[in-house]
Design an enzyme around this catalytic site. Structure first.
Site, PDB file in Angstrom:
ATOM      1  N   TYR A 156      48.638  96.442  33.593  1.00 41.97           N
ATOM      2  CA  TYR A 156      48.805  95.212  34.387  1.00 41.97           C
ATOM      3  C   TYR A 156      48.720  93.976  33.471  1.00 41.97           C
ATOM      4  O   TYR A 156      49.548  93.062  33.557  1.00 41.97           O
ATOM      5  CB  TYR A 156      47.711  95.179  35.448  1.00 41.97           C
ATOM      6  CG  TYR A 156      47.788  94.029  36.425  1.00 41.97           C
ATOM      7  CD1 TYR A 156      48.725  94.024  37.453  1.00 41.97           C
ATOM      8  CD2 TYR A 156      46.895  92.960  36.338  1.00 41.97           C
ATOM      9  CE1 TYR A 156      48.773  92.982  38.373  1.00 41.97           C
ATOM     10  CE2 TYR A 156      46.936  91.918  37.250  1.00 41.97           C
ATOM     11  CZ  TYR A 156      47.880  91.932  38.269  1.00 41.97           C
ATOM     12  OH  TYR A 156      47.927  90.890  39.173  1.00 41.97           O
ATOM     13  N   LYS A 160      51.574  91.136  32.762  1.00 40.89           N
ATOM     14  CA  LYS A 160      51.356  89.735  33.129  1.00 40.89           C
ATOM     15  C   LYS A 160      51.393  88.820  31.902  1.00 40.89           C
ATOM     16  O   LYS A 160      51.810  87.660  32.004  1.00 40.89           O
ATOM     17  CB  LYS A 160      50.025  89.596  33.889  1.00 40.89           C
ATOM     18  CG  LYS A 160      50.024  90.302  35.240  1.00 40.89           C
ATOM     19  CD  LYS A 160      51.112  89.755  36.170  1.00 40.89           C
ATOM     20  CE  LYS A 160      51.103  90.339  37.553  1.00 40.89           C
ATOM     21  NZ  LYS A 160      52.151  89.803  38.431  1.00 40.89           N
TER      22      LYS A 160
HETATM   23  P1  NAP Z   1      49.993  92.536  47.593  1.00 43.94           P
HETATM   24  O1  NAP Z   1      49.198  92.020  48.733  1.00 43.94           O
HETATM   25  O2  NAP Z   1      49.773  93.925  47.134  1.00 43.94           O
HETATM   26  O3  NAP Z   1      51.565  92.310  47.927  1.00 43.94           O
HETATM   27  C1  NAP Z   1      52.533  92.708  46.997  1.00 43.94           C
HETATM   28  C2  NAP Z   1      53.901  92.378  47.521  1.00 43.94           C
HETATM   29  O4  NAP Z   1      54.874  92.805  46.533  1.00 43.94           O
HETATM   30  C3  NAP Z   1      54.256  93.092  48.805  1.00 43.94           C
HETATM   31  O5  NAP Z   1      55.021  92.240  49.637  1.00 43.94           O
HETATM   32  C4  NAP Z   1      55.107  94.277  48.333  1.00 43.94           C
HETATM   33  O6  NAP Z   1      56.088  94.706  49.299  1.00 43.94           O
HETATM   34  C5  NAP Z   1      55.835  93.643  47.160  1.00 43.94           C
HETATM   35  N1  NAP Z   1      56.336  94.649  46.235  1.00 43.94           N
HETATM   36  C6  NAP Z   1      55.660  95.623  45.586  1.00 43.94           C
HETATM   37  N2  NAP Z   1      56.496  96.341  44.827  1.00 43.94           N
HETATM   38  C7  NAP Z   1      57.733  95.825  45.002  1.00 43.94           C
HETATM   39  C8  NAP Z   1      59.015  96.126  44.496  1.00 43.94           C
HETATM   40  N3  NAP Z   1      59.202  97.138  43.647  1.00 43.94           N
HETATM   41  N4  NAP Z   1      60.066  95.369  44.892  1.00 43.94           N
HETATM   42  C9  NAP Z   1      59.906  94.355  45.763  1.00 43.94           C
HETATM   43  N5  NAP Z   1      58.709  94.012  46.275  1.00 43.94           N
HETATM   44  C10 NAP Z   1      57.647  94.743  45.907  1.00 43.94           C
HETATM   45  O7  NAP Z   1      49.795  91.633  46.281  1.00 43.94           O
HETATM   46  P2  NAP Z   1      49.304  90.105  46.139  1.00 43.94           P
HETATM   47  O8  NAP Z   1      47.838  90.114  45.933  1.00 43.94           O
HETATM   48  O9  NAP Z   1      49.885  89.278  47.201  1.00 43.94           O
HETATM   49  O10 NAP Z   1      49.966  89.737  44.727  1.00 43.94           O
HETATM   50  C11 NAP Z   1      51.195  89.034  44.617  1.00 43.94           C
HETATM   51  C12 NAP Z   1      51.426  88.702  43.153  1.00 43.94           C
HETATM   52  O11 NAP Z   1      50.346  87.920  42.652  1.00 43.94           O
HETATM   53  C13 NAP Z   1      51.503  89.930  42.253  1.00 43.94           C
HETATM   54  O12 NAP Z   1      52.463  89.726  41.231  1.00 43.94           O
HETATM   55  C14 NAP Z   1      50.111  90.015  41.661  1.00 43.94           C
HETATM   56  O13 NAP Z   1      50.112  90.692  40.437  1.00 43.94           O
HETATM   57  C15 NAP Z   1      49.798  88.544  41.514  1.00 43.94           C
HETATM   58  N6  NAP Z   1      48.367  88.256  41.440  1.00 43.94           N
HETATM   59  C16 NAP Z   1      47.529  88.575  42.464  1.00 43.94           C
HETATM   60  C17 NAP Z   1      46.173  88.275  42.352  1.00 43.94           C
HETATM   61  C18 NAP Z   1      45.202  88.572  43.440  1.00 43.94           C
HETATM   62  O14 NAP Z   1      44.008  88.342  43.222  1.00 43.94           O
HETATM   63  N7  NAP Z   1      45.606  89.012  44.602  1.00 43.94           N
HETATM   64  C19 NAP Z   1      45.681  87.665  41.192  1.00 43.94           C
HETATM   65  C20 NAP Z   1      46.575  87.362  40.173  1.00 43.94           C
HETATM   66  C21 NAP Z   1      47.905  87.664  40.304  1.00 43.94           C
HETATM   67  P3  NAP Z   1      55.954  96.136  50.063  1.00 43.94           P
HETATM   68  O15 NAP Z   1      54.762  96.008  50.941  1.00 43.94           O
HETATM   69  O16 NAP Z   1      57.220  96.255  50.825  1.00 43.94           O
HETATM   70  O17 NAP Z   1      55.770  97.164  48.976  1.00 43.94           O
END
Ligand code: NAP
Length: 248
Positions: A156, A160
């Site tokens: 990861y 990133k």
């Molecule tokens: P999440 O709740 O797990 O949601 C992930 C989203 O990405 C879902 O809508 C999922 O759709 C979609 N997705 C996954 N694989 C995909 C693919 N191959 N093609 C198209 N869509 C896909 O994650 P989140 O926490 O909202 O995170 C969103 C972004 O922020 C990510 O890049 C994550 O790395 C980053 N981020 C998150 C955090 C945190 O603390 N949450 C911190 C830093 C960075 P489906 O449900 O249809 O699979």
């Protein structure tokens, strides 16, 4: 203030979590929103209806961000409903955490494909449109982990960190055409992705945050609004940390 009213946006991975929060924030501000999901069809269709209720054009597309050809197909489908693509938000991401000792080649490759290669796929697919328009804002979702690393998340963190290098390079390549490329590095944002973490890990993360709380999808969406809007017209090649001061 009309931050993004009338702008046309693509957001990847918006069926839930941060992407969903971004989609709602943009539609509320009067932007038209095309967003993708990979498997969560029902929540995606529900979100589409919710966004349309703001009086904007909104459409959900099933599109695997990791697939190069799917990204090009997506852009051509979106151009059937939008006349331009003003903002691309590369948000889709996954985790497959494990210590180096246990991580499999498959899990390393999968995370790189979905988190990093997707950013290349989508950015390359919209580039041609933005070059013709001579304008565009590219926003890529990295993470605090991509800057400082994290035990158990080498795949990861690599994906990133790669996004940051990619974005800075694109900012240099496309700046003369008025196309900006910036990264958002969220800290600990409370979504389904972080729900998977054990309670002691969550407590440890929270304790290290100067603002003493996890962030919300809305906190990240606000940063996206700024980087999408003309307010940030002179900002490119940057990493905006939305982490409650975690990296300070
Ligand atoms: P999440 O709740 O797990 O949601 C992930 C989203 O990405 C879902 O809508 C999922 O759709 C979609 N997705 C996954 N694989 C995909 C693919 N191959 N093609 C198209 N869509 C896909 O994650 P989140 O926490 O909202 O995170 C969103 C972004 O922020 C990510 O890049 C994550 O790395 C980053 N981020 C998150 C955090 C945190 O603390 N949450 C911190 C830093 C960075 P489906 O449900 O249809 O699979």
């Amino acid at each position: 203030m009309d931050l993004v009213k009338g702008k046309n946006i693509i957001i990847t991975g918006a069926s839930r979590g941060i992407g969903r929060g971004i989609a709602v924030a943009f539609a509320k501000q009067g932007a038209n929103v095309a967003f993708t999901y990979n498997s969560s069809e029902i929540p995606a269709k529900e979100l589409e209806a919710e966004l349309c209720a703001f009086g904007v054009i909104a459409k959900a597309f099933k599109s695997n961000a990791a697939e190069f050809n799917a990204a090009h197909q997506l852009v051509s489908d979106v151009l059937e409903i939008f006349e331009s693509i003003d903002v691309l938000i590369n948000n889709a991401g996954i985790t497959k955490d494990n210590l180096l000792m246990r991580i499999t080649e498959e899990d390393f490759d999968k995370v790189i494909e979905v988190n990093l290669k997707s950013v290349f796929n989508l950015t390359k697919a919209v580039q041609r449109i933005m070059l013709k328009q001579r304008s565009g804002s590219l926003i890529h979702m990295s993470s605090v982990v991509g800057v400082k690393g994290n035990a158990g998340q080498s795949n990861y963190a690599a994906s990133k960190a790669g996004i940051i290098g990619f974005s800075k390079s694109i900012a240099l390549e496309l700046g003369s055409r008025n196309i900006r490329s910036n990264v958002i590095a969220p800290g600990f944002i409370e979504t389904e992705m972080t729900d998977k973490l054990p309670e002691d890990v969550v407590a440890q993360w929270r304790a290290g945050i100067p603002l003493k709380r996890g962030g919300s999808a809305e906190d990240v969406a606000n940063a996206c609004l700024f980087l999408a809007a003309d307010l940030s017209a002179y900002i490119t090649g940057q990493v905006l940390h939305v982490d409650g001061g975690m990296l300070t």
